[in-house]
Design an enzyme around this catalytic site. Structure first.
Site, mmCIF file in Angstrom:
data_model
loop_
_atom_site.group_PDB
_atom_site.id
_atom_site.type_symbol
_atom_site.label_atom_id
_atom_site.label_comp_id
_atom_site.label_asym_id
_atom_site.label_seq_id
_atom_site.Cartn_x
_atom_site.Cartn_y
_atom_site.Cartn_z
ATOM 1 N N GLU A 17 38.280 47.868 23.365
ATOM 2 C CA GLU A 17 37.652 46.964 24.309
ATOM 3 C C GLU A 17 38.825 46.023 25.318
ATOM 4 O OE1 GLU A 17 34.298 45.025 22.852
ATOM 5 O OE2 GLU A 17 34.885 43.024 23.908
ATOM 6 N N THR A 48 34.826 43.703 29.499
ATOM 7 C CA THR A 48 33.808 42.611 29.072
ATOM 8 C C THR A 48 33.559 42.080 30.556
ATOM 9 O OG1 THR A 48 35.820 41.113 29.123
ATOM 10 C CG2 THR A 48 34.862 41.975 26.945
ATOM 11 N N TYR A 49 32.452 41.095 30.519
ATOM 12 C CA TYR A 49 32.026 40.685 31.798
ATOM 13 C C TYR A 49 32.011 39.157 31.513
ATOM 14 C CZ TYR A 49 28.365 40.345 35.742
ATOM 15 O OH TYR A 49 27.673 39.733 36.771
ATOM 16 N N ALA A 51 30.315 35.761 31.317
ATOM 17 C CA ALA A 51 28.788 35.305 31.298
ATOM 18 C C ALA A 51 28.632 34.477 32.782
ATOM 19 C CB ALA A 51 28.420 34.566 30.219
ATOM 20 N N GLY A 108 24.731 37.188 26.667
ATOM 21 C CA GLY A 108 25.936 36.246 27.363
ATOM 22 C C GLY A 108 25.607 34.822 26.712
ATOM 23 N N ALA A 124 18.779 39.480 25.672
ATOM 24 C CA ALA A 124 19.535 40.858 25.990
ATOM 25 C C ALA A 124 18.375 42.038 26.113
ATOM 26 C CB ALA A 124 20.740 41.226 25.085
ATOM 27 N N HIS A 149 23.995 36.054 14.348
ATOM 28 C CA HIS A 149 24.378 35.121 15.817
ATOM 29 C C HIS A 149 24.287 33.674 15.451
ATOM 30 C CE1 HIS A 149 23.921 33.805 19.854
ATOM 31 N NE2 HIS A 149 24.679 34.970 19.810
ATOM 32 N N LYS A 165 15.660 45.783 19.596
ATOM 33 C CA LYS A 165 16.791 45.937 20.609
ATOM 34 C C LYS A 165 17.341 47.008 20.493
ATOM 35 C CE LYS A 165 20.576 43.167 20.694
ATOM 36 N NZ LYS A 165 21.447 42.209 20.762
ATOM 37 N N GLN A 175 30.183 42.548 16.849
ATOM 38 C CA GLN A 175 31.229 41.296 16.814
ATOM 39 C C GLN A 175 32.070 41.599 15.931
ATOM 40 O OE1 GLN A 175 32.847 39.210 18.511
ATOM 41 N NE2 GLN A 175 30.979 38.323 19.268
#
Ligand code: FAD
Length: 285
Positions: A17, A48-49, A51, A108, A124, A149, A165, A175
């Protein structure tokens, strides 16, 4: 190019990543890192993006370039916070036109100041629905949090939502974590809910002690006290920190593969040295 959901049939996969750099110089360094890690013939890489869309163009351009220049696919991370359905539709069209076949659909994080980010999505899973409906037929990954989370209200709720999901998606990526048990427990709990979609464990070779403490704090990742003590004792000696980071990541990677994990997803932090050492230590490929 290839769809990651299908690549996972030939386990174990190896993936790296990256994050989109902020300067031209850092972008050239990332190109060099990608070239170095390409020699290890990864199954795929991901980018990655930011948020809220702060890296929208940079993420897209890097993903498209890697897909074009390398034999392995690059997966685009996409977060829904603060985005409209029209924003997402446009990005998905751009990815489809450029031959990108893999999307990691993420929630995000909302703005740190507590302000309302707006947008059309709450979770998500709403984004997964829109990506799934796109005619390109993207392979879809989602995030998983073995240690829960930070916004989760209970283990049962979190696992049920994750199972739902994952059933809508093709695979999960976790993670980062440092202990095997929470990952194995999560896979087991998902199995009890009837979900056997592959969930790739995310491994972070530590290279900066303050940085990993900050990220672990945000994600709810537990750093075992003996590991933290060793790291803190050498935190001003980058080579020693990196040595412990590689040693720890190698041991965790070996344990995960022995437990039949579907692959290893390495948080490369835009550097190639630690991932290369882990690859060599584990005699992968
Ligand atoms: P969600 O699946 O929406 O879950 C968030 C929380 O909401 C969880 O507690 C969940 O239990 C709860 N929840 C879900 N559905 C419901 C529901 N229907 N009702 C009530 N509660 C619900 N962040 C970035 O900004 N950019 C990145 O590129 C990025 N890449 C990542 C890559 C990986 C592999 C991972 C694991 C995380 C990444 N993140 C990234 C971080 C991620 O965006 C944050 O952890 C975010 O806070 C949650 O994302 P999610 O996709 O798990 O969200």
């Amino acid at each position: 190019m290839a769809r990651i959901g299908e690549l996972l049939a030939a386990r174990p996969t190896l993936s790296f990543e990256f994050f989109p750099p902020k300067t031209d110089e850092a972008e050239r360094a990332l190109e060099k890192t990608v070239a170095d890690l390409a020699e290890l013939r990864p199954s795929f890489v991901s980018v990655t993006y930011g948020a809220g869309g702060s890296t929208r163009e940079r993420t897209r351009d890097i993903v498209v370039r890697i897909n074009r220049d390398h034999p392995f696919p690059a997966m685009a991370h996409l977060t829904c916070v603060g985005h409209t359905r029209a924003d997402i539709a446009q990005l998905l069209d751009e990815y489809a036109e450029s031959g990108v076949e893999n999307i990691l659909a993420l929630g995000g994080d909302p703005p740190a100041d507590g302000s309302d980010p707006g947008g059309d999505f709450a979770y998500a899973s709403d984004l997964v629905e829109q990506v799934r409906a796109h005619p390109a037929g993207f392979s879809i990954g989602v995030a998983a949090h073995p240690e829960l989370h930070p916004r989760s209200t209970s283990t049962d709720d979190d696992r049920r939502r994750l199972a739902t999901k994952l059933e809508m998606a093709d695979f999960g990526v976790t993670q980062f974590f440092f202990e095997l048990d929470p990952y194995l427990r999560m896979v087991d709990e998902l199995g009890q809910l009837g979900c056997d979609k592959p969930v790739l464990p995310g491994i972070m070779p530590v290279i900066n002690v303050a940085g990993v403490q900050r990220m672990a704090g945000m994600n709810g990742t537990h750093i075992p006290p003996p590991l933290l003590e060793r790291l803190v004792a050498v935190e001003d000696q980058p080579d020693e920190v990196a040595k412990i980071g590689v040693e720890t990541a190698t041991a965790l990677g070996a344990a995960l593969l022995a437990e039949d994990a579907p692959g290893l997803h390495i948080y490369a932090m835009n550097r190639s040295a630690a991932p290369r050492e882990i690859h060599a230590n584990l005699a992968l490929g």
